[in-house]
Design an enzyme around this catalytic site. Structure first.
Site: not given
Length: 247
Positions: A49, A114, A162
């Site tokens: 996140t 997420e 990410d």
């Protein structure tokens, strides 16, 4: 007698109203074929996140914000608590522009997860355990290949980083999700081209500009953001093993 007949007719009408209608093109004659199924996701994309709390992320993923509207199918808290924001069958807005192998428009072909993380911290074991449980559910229930679990940065290396370098990809692979190199495969053979292998594995390698994809590969398989963006003998060994594991 009339009352008895009306009851089943009312029931049929109620069930018909609850059933999803088939959308038919009025320009064509309807000639139904049984040879079809629902369109479904074929890959799972993992994100972090990059925010300070799960509450902040729930707000971001369910409202408009300065970066535009975004969402994901699931949000996984640090304590292992799982939130679902979008139905599995719907197109969440989590991947953005990118590509993985032959797949474009990843929003239409993936489930987005997420993971609550500030972008520069390890992932607690309880969170990883909960993720493995979720992956078992999704791959089984939606018939997604167990190896098809990738990073957001894998499909969009020019834009994303990410999950971060601390993400335990090896732990996931040992649980049966994603891929990890195996020592028994040994070094890459003579003549092995690691750049071609990187593309064959799925990374979007731009012509003449592979640096971003190499950095994403290093982050995932070597846990390092600072390695030079070139492929060395260790990268070749890893890629050689990964390609042997693809179905």
């Amino acid at each position: 007698m009339k009352t008895n007949l009306l009851l089943p007719l009312a029931l049929i009408a109620t069930l018909s109203a609850c059933s999803p209608q088939v959308v038919r093109n009025p320009l064509a004659s309807w000639h139904p074929s049984p040879n079809h199924n629902e369109r479904g996701p074929v890959v799972i994309v993992l994100h972090h996140t990059d925010q300070d709390s799960v509450e902040e992320s729930l707000h971001t993923l369910s409202t408009a914000n300065s970066g535009g509207k975004v969402s994901s199918h699931y949000l996984l808290g640090k304590d292992g608590h799982l939130y679902q924001l979008v139905e599995d069958s719907r197109r969440a807005w989590h991947a953005g522009p990118g590509r993985w192998g032959p797949l474009g428009d990843l929003n239409s072909t993936s489930i987005g997860i997420e993971i609550d993380n500030d972008g520069d911290s390890p992932f607690p074991p309880v969170q990883v355990d909960a993720l493995i449980v979720l992956l078992e559910d999704l791959t089984t229930r939606l018939n997604i290949p167990r190896h098809a679990v990738i990073a957001h940065a894998d499909l969009a290396p020019m834009r994303k980083q990410d999950p971060n370098r601390f993400f335990p990809w090896q732990t996931l692979a040992e649980a049966g999700f994603g891929l990890w190199p195996k020592a028994e495969h040994g070094p890459a053979p003579e003549g092995f081209d690691p750049l071609l292998a990187l593309r064959a594995f799925g990374y979007p390698v731009d012509a003449g500009k592979p640096e971003a994809a190499i950095t994403a590969f290093h982050r995932r398989f070597r846990g390092d953001d600072q390695l030079p963006p070139v492929l060395d003998a260790e990268d070749a060994r890893i890629l050689y093993s990964l390609l042997q594991q693809l179905p």
